[in-house]
Design a protein around this motif. Sequence first.
Motif, PDB file in Angstrom:
ATOM      1  N   ARG A  78      68.790  97.710  74.883  1.00 53.57           N
ATOM      2  CA  ARG A  78      69.190  96.368  74.457  1.00 53.57           C
ATOM      3  C   ARG A  78      68.044  95.630  73.761  1.00 53.57           C
ATOM      4  NH1 ARG A  78      74.747  95.434  74.662  1.00 53.57           N
ATOM      5  NH2 ARG A  78      75.621  96.504  76.485  1.00 53.57           N
ATOM      6  N   ASP A  79      66.840  96.153  73.864  1.00 51.95           N
ATOM      7  CA  ASP A  79      65.665  95.491  73.308  1.00 51.95           C
ATOM      8  C   ASP A  79      65.267  96.018  71.933  1.00 51.95           C
ATOM      9  OD1 ASP A  79      65.380  93.982  75.660  1.00 51.95           O
ATOM     10  OD2 ASP A  79      64.223  95.582  76.622  1.00 51.95           O
ATOM     11  N   PHE A  80      65.714  97.216  71.594  1.00 56.19           N
ATOM     12  CA  PHE A  80      65.277  97.848  70.355  1.00 56.19           C
ATOM     13  C   PHE A  80      66.470  98.418  69.591  1.00 56.19           C
ATOM     14  CE2 PHE A  80      61.955  98.419  73.576  1.00 56.19           C
ATOM     15  CZ  PHE A  80      60.871  97.818  72.946  1.00 56.19           C
ATOM     16  N   THR A  81      66.344  98.464  68.265  1.00 48.46           N
ATOM     17  CA  THR A  81      67.288  99.190  67.422  1.00 48.46           C
ATOM     18  C   THR A  81      66.523 100.291  66.710  1.00 48.46           C
ATOM     19  OG1 THR A  81      66.953  97.632  65.599  1.00 48.46           O
ATOM     20  CG2 THR A  81      68.832  97.241  67.057  1.00 48.46           C
ATOM     21  N   ARG A  82      67.223 101.380  66.384  1.00 46.53           N
ATOM     22  CA  ARG A  82      66.560 102.520  65.754  1.00 46.53           C
ATOM     23  C   ARG A  82      66.345 102.296  64.268  1.00 46.53           C
ATOM     24  NH1 ARG A  82      68.250 106.620  62.754  1.00 46.53           N
ATOM     25  NH2 ARG A  82      67.026 108.550  62.736  1.00 46.53           N
ATOM     26  N   ALA A  83      67.331 101.687  63.583  1.00 43.74           N
ATOM     27  CA  ALA A  83      67.250 101.544  62.136  1.00 43.74           C
ATOM     28  C   ALA A  83      68.115 100.364  61.709  1.00 43.74           C
ATOM     29  CB  ALA A  83      67.721 102.821  61.442  1.00 43.74           C
ATOM     30  N   ALA A  84      67.981  99.968  60.441  1.00 46.76           N
ATOM     31  CA  ALA A  84      68.731  98.842  59.907  1.00 46.76           C
ATOM     32  C   ALA A  84      69.357  99.231  58.575  1.00 46.76           C
ATOM     33  CB  ALA A  84      67.800  97.642  59.713  1.00 46.76           C
ATOM     34  N   LEU A 111      72.131 101.039  69.834  1.00 41.69           N
ATOM     35  CA  LEU A 111      73.351 100.351  69.447  1.00 41.69           C
ATOM     36  C   LEU A 111      73.145  99.581  68.148  1.00 41.69           C
ATOM     37  CD1 LEU A 111      74.231  98.832  72.956  1.00 41.69           C
ATOM     38  CD2 LEU A 111      75.073 100.989  71.984  1.00 41.69           C
ATOM     39  N   ASP A 112      74.250  99.188  67.536  1.00 40.44           N
ATOM     40  CA  ASP A 112      74.216  98.333  66.360  1.00 40.44           C
ATOM     41  C   ASP A 112      74.676  96.945  66.788  1.00 40.44           C
ATOM     42  OD1 ASP A 112      74.484  96.968  64.017  1.00 40.44           O
ATOM     43  OD2 ASP A 112      75.911  98.360  63.081  1.00 40.44           O
ATOM     44  N   PRO A 113      73.752  96.026  67.077  1.00 41.93           N
ATOM     45  CA  PRO A 113      74.147  94.705  67.596  1.00 41.93           C
ATOM     46  C   PRO A 113      74.906  93.861  66.572  1.00 41.93           C
ATOM     47  CG  PRO A 113      71.803  94.758  67.097  1.00 41.93           C
ATOM     48  CD  PRO A 113      72.293  96.157  66.940  1.00 41.93           C
ATOM     49  N   LEU A 114      74.855  94.242  65.293  1.00 41.32           N
ATOM     50  CA  LEU A 114      75.569  93.492  64.260  1.00 41.32           C
ATOM     51  C   LEU A 114      77.061  93.808  64.248  1.00 41.32           C
ATOM     52  CD1 LEU A 114      73.044  93.837  61.273  1.00 41.32           C
ATOM     53  CD2 LEU A 114      73.274  91.943  62.906  1.00 41.32           C
ATOM     54  N   HIS A 115      77.452  94.890  64.914  1.00 38.81           N
ATOM     55  CA  HIS A 115      78.856  95.301  64.931  1.00 38.81           C
ATOM     56  C   HIS A 115      79.326  95.538  66.363  1.00 38.81           C
ATOM     57  CE1 HIS A 115      77.646  96.301  60.741  1.00 38.81           C
ATOM     58  NE2 HIS A 115      78.853  95.853  60.468  1.00 38.81           N
ATOM     59  N   GLU A 116      79.228  94.504  67.182  1.00 43.11           N
ATOM     60  CA  GLU A 116      79.751  94.523  68.547  1.00 43.11           C
ATOM     61  C   GLU A 116      79.183  95.677  69.369  1.00 43.11           C
ATOM     62  OE1 GLU A 116      83.968  94.642  67.650  1.00 43.11           O
ATOM     63  OE2 GLU A 116      84.111  92.483  67.991  1.00 43.11           O
ATOM     64  N   ASN A 117      77.881  95.912  69.208  1.00 42.25           N
ATOM     65  CA  ASN A 117      77.200  96.984  69.947  1.00 42.25           C
ATOM     66  C   ASN A 117      77.844  98.347  69.714  1.00 42.25           C
ATOM     67  OD1 ASN A 117      75.146  95.407  71.148  1.00 42.25           O
ATOM     68  ND2 ASN A 117      76.615  94.641  72.649  1.00 42.25           N
TER      69      ASN A 117
END
Length: 357
Positions: free
Chosen positions: A184-190, A224-230
């Motif tokens: 929940r603290d990190f994303t892999r890529a954008a 997860l992709d927090p921009l699209h509902e996880n």
Amino acid sequence: MDFHTTENTAPASPDRLREILEAPGFGVHFTDHTAVIDWTAASGWTNARIEPYGPIPMDPAAAVLHYAQEVFEGLKAYRHDDDGVHTFRPYANAARINLSARRMALPELDEDVFVRSLEELVSVDKAWVPSREGDALYLRPFMYASEAFLGVRPAREVSYRVIASPAGNYFGGEVKPVRIWVSRDFTRAAPGGTGSAKTGGNYASSLAAQAQAAQMNCDQVLFLDPLHENAVEELGGMNVFLVTDDNTLITPQLTGTILEGVTRSSVIQLAKDRGMAVEERRITLDEWAKGIEQGTIVEAFACGTAAVITPIGELVDGETTISSPGAGNVTQGLREELLGIQRGTVEDRHGWLHRLA
């Protein structure tokens, strides 16, 4: 392109090699030689060679050390019953390293030369290919900016290399469901970033999350992709698959933030061969959890070159633990078929095998 070979004058002794192959681990022992090709903007790819494995001379100003201009690949070579050594879909890896190279502003390498570099290295280090079931020789081609220059621009000098390492089971021992930490603290890529490139920076950015996972007694981390509902993306180094009760295989769609895995595409093809419906689409963590609760998601697994196919047993999301179904007939069947093709014990219907030596 012809390769010149310089033999290692101090190779591993037969006793030492036997000891290594008895317990290879993963990525801790390396063969006697390495494949190398040089590139410059003026001359292109030149000086293809096999040379003794050892430290790489590098200028402190080499661009890779400052701007992470680097890409790599990973594939395995298996010893078959006829003593031949085969690898799996190397031209797919060749295509992917070029896709990664384009994204990282590195030169592309002819696909035939890429495969030839594997053939040349394995031929000289064939004794390092394990014979035990489940073991393989892991091949690591990589390309990096070697030019000594601190300006921010694509490097004009690049080195391509291949190293090899005998490998056992990635998670060790028998195949068992793995425990996954939900980050929940990190994303892999954008979007627009380097998520679809196999570059070291993507893996470096996953290490803090992986450390969290280890603290929670988890084997891997789920991004997860927090921009699209996880929406579910991928694990630190593997793609995710879910199996439903109506014989459908679901995996996150490729949006530019997920690495297009060779094992992933192979699993999709084998599933279609079995008559399964395959959906490449966005799937959220909530949908996954609800599907488990309602019994519509009956299996979950991850796949990649190193681990092949590994069932997912638990998802740990903060204080909540979701018991994922883990292995079932589909997971086990796909794993056995894929490994059988790679080892030469199951018919290779799609012409995926390539003999290296």
